[in-house]
Scaffold this active site. Structure first.
Site, PDB file in Angstrom:
ATOM      1  N   ASN A 348       3.859   7.175   0.241  1.00 31.32           N
ATOM      2  CA  ASN A 348       4.274   6.219  -0.779  1.00 31.32           C
ATOM      3  C   ASN A 348       3.261   6.168  -1.921  1.00 31.32           C
ATOM      4  O   ASN A 348       2.686   5.131  -2.228  1.00 31.32           O
ATOM      5  CB  ASN A 348       4.455   4.831  -0.149  1.00 31.32           C
ATOM      6  CG  ASN A 348       5.144   3.847  -1.061  1.00 31.32           C
ATOM      7  OD1 ASN A 348       4.496   3.105  -1.783  1.00 31.32           O
ATOM      8  ND2 ASN A 348       6.461   3.832  -1.026  1.00 31.32           N
ATOM      9  N   ARG A 393       3.364   2.981  -4.622  1.00 33.15           N
ATOM     10  CA  ARG A 393       4.711   2.926  -5.211  1.00 33.15           C
ATOM     11  C   ARG A 393       5.348   1.569  -4.965  1.00 33.15           C
ATOM     12  O   ARG A 393       6.019   1.020  -5.843  1.00 33.15           O
ATOM     13  CB  ARG A 393       5.604   4.032  -4.629  1.00 33.15           C
ATOM     14  CG  ARG A 393       6.971   4.119  -5.325  1.00 33.15           C
ATOM     15  CD  ARG A 393       7.866   5.181  -4.701  1.00 33.15           C
ATOM     16  NE  ARG A 393       9.030   5.471  -5.521  1.00 33.15           N
ATOM     17  CZ  ARG A 393      10.186   4.805  -5.472  1.00 33.15           C
ATOM     18  NH1 ARG A 393      10.318   3.786  -4.632  1.00 33.15           N
ATOM     19  NH2 ARG A 393      11.196   5.141  -6.263  1.00 33.15           N
ATOM     20  N   CYS A 394       5.147   1.017  -3.778  1.00 34.59           N
ATOM     21  CA  CYS A 394       5.736  -0.281  -3.450  1.00 34.59           C
ATOM     22  C   CYS A 394       5.260  -1.389  -4.382  1.00 34.59           C
ATOM     23  O   CYS A 394       5.981  -2.354  -4.625  1.00 34.59           O
ATOM     24  CB  CYS A 394       5.386  -0.670  -2.015  1.00 34.59           C
ATOM     25  SG  CYS A 394       6.190   0.308  -0.742  1.00 34.59           S
ATOM     26  N   MET A 395       4.043  -1.262  -4.893  1.00 35.53           N
ATOM     27  CA  MET A 395       3.454  -2.342  -5.687  1.00 35.53           C
ATOM     28  C   MET A 395       3.778  -2.252  -7.173  1.00 35.53           C
ATOM     29  O   MET A 395       3.326  -3.099  -7.945  1.00 35.53           O
ATOM     30  CB  MET A 395       1.932  -2.340  -5.497  1.00 35.53           C
ATOM     31  CG  MET A 395       1.502  -2.763  -4.107  1.00 35.53           C
ATOM     32  SD  MET A 395      -0.293  -2.862  -3.933  1.00 35.53           S
ATOM     33  CE  MET A 395      -0.729  -1.134  -3.784  1.00 35.53           C
TER      34      MET A 395
END
Length: 404
Positions: A348, A393-395
């Site tokens: 990620n 990527r999640c953030m």
């Protein structure tokens, strides 16, 4: 800024982030499951790591970093909008009758903090000393916090055709999506450029879909994970809207195992360049079914699409959509290190340009393998950020990239 993205890796121009705040300090070993968290991070260190991340994005790419809190305060100056959000946030505690009192007694900036960081009954009583809250205990939440809010990828997704506003699977996270939608549909910098793909107008309780399950594969195709958090009906409606809009010709539904480690599609793979993806092998090998949505016809203003179940692996789909595909496994395929680094979201990473990524410094074997493939890897500290079990990527929610 047209709020459409035609790739996952075009040079970054603007991105939305949320600096963790009081909502993280609300976590305890006893309420973390209720608040959908799996650990209790140390806020000061978490903020330092997050600041290093946002500063690195600005320094390395020149991109503008929008902070959620600043955007939220701007739209909350509309008192009607503020009152509506506060009232909705009080529903879970049954204290909606206190919405007007809160709006009268707290400043706009304080209300923004309440909407993200929550509000306890005893804190409310400091402002309203004679408040009667019935049998609700003083240390109960009048408004629950949103500790997952620093994972900005989940509440919405930008596609080549417009914005998918998430309908979050877990009730405790739906307020995050409501905040993002309120901002983008009302902030003067964005509201005129919103083309809503999902939810469909008239759907009051839309099926769940989350931004981490949406990945742009190519100029003509988008993949959406049918996962623990995204339902098949939501994918159907999103695919129908995307295909009718005309910016893509194919929408793939990727059937993921309903397991925590495969929560979203971007835990399976990320796209780093026009011919390179990074994947977690165990997850990639667990995808046994994909479906393809294409446009059948538009007749009398009604959109008809077809769904075809494909008897081929996700890798075959990627090879068809991404010419001359190169696939790099986390930790270069070493099973022990790959498993360990995937726990900290090795696959990620966040692309700020073609073959330029930001990764956790702790994923040393994956980062080394990326560099050997010619990828520029910029590392961020991750002792506390990684406790949320989400990667770079999640953030991040990219709002603008150079077209490729």
């Amino acid at each position: 800024m047209n709020l459409r993205l035609n790739s996952e890796f075009g040079t970054l121009r603007a991105v939305l982030m949320h600096r963790p705040g009081k909502e993280i300090d609300r976590l305890t070993p006893y309420n973390k499951e209720f608040l959908l968290f799996e650990d209790v991070p140390y806020l000061d260190a978490l903020q330092r790591e997050h600041d290093a991340f946002s500063n690195l994005i600005k320094d390395a790419s020149g991109a503008k970093v929008y902070q959620l809190r600043e955007l939220l305060i701007r739209v909350l100056y509309d008192e009607k909008m503020l009152l509506g959000l506060i009232r909705d946030s009080l529903k879970r505690s049954g204290l909606t009758h206190l919405a007007e009192d809160i709006v009268e007694r707290y400043s706009t900036a304080e209300c923004a903090g309440i909407l993200t960081g929550g509000l306890k009954v005893h804190e409310l009583k400091r402002k309203i000393p004679n408040l009667d809250t019935g049998e609700i205990m003083d240390f109960a939440f009048a408004i629950a916090p949103c500790p997952n809010l620093y994972f900005q990828r989940d509440p919405m997704a930008l596609t080549p055709g417009g914005i998918i506003f998430s309908s979050m699977k877990m009730e405790g996270r739906q307020r995050e999506a409501d905040l993002l939608r309120t901002i983008f549909e009302n902030h003067p910098e964005f509201k005129d450029n919103v083309n809503k793909i999902y939810p469909v107008n008239g759907h009051d309780n839309p099926p769940s879909i989350e931004g981490g399950d949406v990945i742009v594969l190519s100029h003509e195709a988008v993949a959406i994970g049918n996962s623990e958090r995204t339902d098949e009906k939501a994918i159907y409606h999103a695919a129908k809207a995307l295909l009718a809009e005309g910016s893509v010709q194919r929408v793939y539904e990727v059937h993921l195992p309903k397991k925590r480690q495969y929560m979203h599609l971007d835990t399976v793979f990320t796209v780093l360049d026009e011919n390179l993806v990074l994947t977690y092998p165990d997850a990639m090998n667990s995808v046994f079914q994909t479906s393809l949505y294409t446009l059948k016809e538009i007749k009398d203003d009604k959109v008809h699409i077809r769904r075809e179940v494909l008897n081929e692996s996700l890798l075959k789909v990627l090879e068809r959509e991404i010419p001359h595909l190169e696939v790099l496994a986390t930790a270069d395929g070493n099973p022990d290190y790959s498993m360990r680094e995937q726990w900290f979201d090795g696959a990620n990473v966040f692309a700020i340009g073609p073959r330029r990524v930001i990764s956790y410094n702790r994923n040393v074997h994956t980062n080394r393998a990326l560099r050997e493939m010619g990828v520029e890897v910029l590392e961020i500290p991750s002792s506390e950020l990684s406790r949320g079990l989400g990667g770079p990527r999640c953030m991040t929610m990219p709002l603008s990239r150079a077209r490729v």
